[in-house]
Design a protein around this motif. Structure first.
Motif, PDB file in Angstrom:
ATOM      1  N   GLY A  49      80.166   4.789   7.372  1.00 55.25           N
ATOM      2  CA  GLY A  49      79.113   5.794   7.426  1.00 55.25           C
ATOM      3  C   GLY A  49      79.312   6.920   8.413  1.00 55.25           C
ATOM      4  N   LEU A  50      80.521   7.091   8.956  1.00 57.34           N
ATOM      5  CA  LEU A  50      80.775   8.174   9.904  1.00 57.34           C
ATOM      6  C   LEU A  50      81.280   9.444   9.233  1.00 57.34           C
ATOM      7  CD1 LEU A  50      82.441   6.149  12.798  1.00 57.34           C
ATOM      8  CD2 LEU A  50      80.068   6.920  12.608  1.00 57.34           C
ATOM      9  N   VAL A  52      80.987  11.436   5.275  1.00 60.21           N
ATOM     10  CA  VAL A  52      80.381  11.442   3.940  1.00 60.21           C
ATOM     11  C   VAL A  52      81.451  11.806   2.910  1.00 60.21           C
ATOM     12  CG1 VAL A  52      78.629  12.465   2.447  1.00 60.21           C
ATOM     13  CG2 VAL A  52      78.159  12.123   4.891  1.00 60.21           C
ATOM     14  N   THR A  59      81.596   0.907  -0.245  1.00 63.66           N
ATOM     15  CA  THR A  59      80.433   0.047  -0.060  1.00 63.66           C
ATOM     16  C   THR A  59      80.820  -1.305   0.521  1.00 63.66           C
ATOM     17  OG1 THR A  59      80.601  -0.805  -2.332  1.00 63.66           O
ATOM     18  CG2 THR A  59      79.192   1.126  -1.973  1.00 63.66           C
ATOM     19  N   ARG A  63      76.516  -2.034  -1.093  1.00 61.22           N
ATOM     20  CA  ARG A  63      75.638  -0.999  -0.546  1.00 61.22           C
ATOM     21  C   ARG A  63      76.416  -0.135   0.442  1.00 61.22           C
ATOM     22  NH1 ARG A  63      70.143  -4.225   1.089  1.00 61.22           N
ATOM     23  NH2 ARG A  63      69.271  -2.125   1.022  1.00 61.22           N
ATOM     24  N   ALA A  64      76.045   1.147   0.504  1.00 60.77           N
ATOM     25  CA  ALA A  64      76.624   2.023   1.512  1.00 60.77           C
ATOM     26  C   ALA A  64      76.212   1.523   2.894  1.00 60.77           C
ATOM     27  CB  ALA A  64      76.140   3.450   1.307  1.00 60.77           C
ATOM     28  N   HIS A  65      77.048   1.744   3.884  1.00 59.05           N
ATOM     29  CA  HIS A  65      76.778   1.261   5.233  1.00 59.05           C
ATOM     30  C   HIS A  65      75.408   1.719   5.731  1.00 59.05           C
ATOM     31  CE1 HIS A  65      77.224   1.019   9.665  1.00 59.05           C
ATOM     32  NE2 HIS A  65      78.030   0.005   9.412  1.00 59.05           N
ATOM     33  N   ARG A  66      75.051   2.971   5.454  1.00 60.82           N
ATOM     34  CA  ARG A  66      73.767   3.498   5.941  1.00 60.82           C
ATOM     35  C   ARG A  66      72.570   2.814   5.291  1.00 60.82           C
ATOM     36  NH1 ARG A  66      75.865   7.375   2.510  1.00 60.82           N
ATOM     37  NH2 ARG A  66      74.643   7.783   0.617  1.00 60.82           N
ATOM     38  N   ASP A  67      72.781   2.157   4.153  1.00 59.13           N
ATOM     39  CA  ASP A  67      71.693   1.482   3.451  1.00 59.13           C
ATOM     40  C   ASP A  67      71.585   0.000   3.799  1.00 59.13           C
ATOM     41  OD1 ASP A  67      71.046   3.850   2.115  1.00 59.13           O
ATOM     42  OD2 ASP A  67      72.468   3.439   0.487  1.00 59.13           O
ATOM     43  N   ALA A  71      72.844  -2.883  10.038  1.00 60.93           N
ATOM     44  CA  ALA A  71      74.238  -2.987   9.597  1.00 60.93           C
ATOM     45  C   ALA A  71      75.126  -3.759  10.561  1.00 60.93           C
ATOM     46  CB  ALA A  71      74.797  -1.578   9.377  1.00 60.93           C
TER      47      ALA A  71
END
Length: 303
Positions: A49-50, A52, A59, A63-67, A71
């Motif tokens: 997530g650092l 985009v 994932t 899921r994406a790290h931000r979701d 985490a």
């Protein structure tokens, strides 16, 4: 489970990662390898997530790290062991992390012991740590939340031989208990010792991936001639893929008969023609990341 699916990252007109796809499964260590500037760090940053992605996805557990909820309890990350507050002690550093993650502070002393920083080192300011001690503290931080996944970039930097042996056992034990490890490192022999799967990236693209057995057990034909560049062109013209071998040799992806016929058709003189044996990781890495006919590494796209 880590899934990178058709990941592309561009900065303006510059493409630094192009259509990268691979998976890391539970119970395994995946070695993520490539020369400087190949796109490894960009891929790892996108995963946690650092960065985009321009397109595609990266994932963890779908899921994406931000979701991911909290985490740090699911994914342990070590990308830069130097990114630690020099004025805090090792214990203070981990205690603050534990508070953020909602982890019982008793876990702090547990992981300090696990990484070999219990006792006096725990109460020493990080600014006086060696690089190897910072690496151990970074690993402790990654393990603090008792995650199921570890994403590590060059975790063995600064470790002495005993420390490297220790880290190998730590990662192998984590995977054997069902964890997922994605390990980027330039220490190829250590990766070869611990990894189950290998992903090789060069110039922003994946050039090889598979199990260690599949990749290191590959065979081909070793071929040499007085003019290496002419020989490489002759084989490529015949549709035979070539890569750099030891010294001035080429490794052709075909049997010796096909290689000899291609060379003869082009009038290329041969001084050696023989079956190649299974490669070690260092030899495979050099072959995959070198420009055919020159033996030099492919131009880097980005760090």
């Amino acid at each position: 489970m880590i899934t990178v699916d058709h990941l592309t990252k561009r900065y303006g007109a510059r493409t630094v990662v192009s259509d990268v796809s691979f998976t890391c499964t539970p119970g395994s260590v995946t070695g993520f390898l490539g020369p400087n500037g190949a796109g490894k760090s960009t891929t790892l940053r996108a995963l946690v997530g650092l960065t985009v992605p321009t397109s595609g996805t990266a994932t963890i557990a779908g899921r994406a790290h931000r979701d991911l909820p909290n985490a740090g309890r699911q994914v342990g990350v070590l990308l830069d062991a130097g990114a630690q507050h020099a004025g805090r002690t090792g214990r203070e550093t981990l205690t603050l992390t534990a508070m953020v993650l909602g982890v019982d502070t008793e876990r702090v002393d547990e992981v300090l012991g696990q990484v070999g920083l219990a006792g006096r080192p725990a109460g020493t300011r990080v600014g006086s740590y060696s690089l190897g001690m910072r690496q151990r503290l970074g690993l402790a931080g990654a393990l603090l939340g008792d995650p199921e996944v570890l994403v590590l970039d060059e975790p063995a930097n600064g470790l002495d031989p005993e420390g490297i042996w220790w880290m190998r056992g730590l990662l192998r034990g984590f995977a054997d208990r069902g964890g997922t490890v994605l390990l980027s490192s330039h220490q190829l022999r250590e990766v070869e010792a611990v990894a189950d799967q290998l992903v090789v990236i060069s110039g922003g693209r994946i050039v090889a991936q598979g199990s260690k057995t599949e990749l290191l057990g590959r065979r081909g034909t070793v071929v040499r001639g007085p003019d290496r560049a002419v020989l490489a062109r002759a084989l490529q013209t015949a549709g035979i893929a070539v890569s750099a071998g030891d010294d001035d040799a080429l490794v052709a992806d075909a049997d010796p008969l096909a290689v000899g016929q291609a060379a003869a058709a082009a009038g290329a003189v041969l001084t050696e023609l023989g079956q190649a044996g299974g490669e070690g990781l260092e030899e495979l890495f050099r072959a995959l990341t070198a420009s055919p006919g020159t033996g030099t590494q492919q131009p880097a796209v980005a760090a």
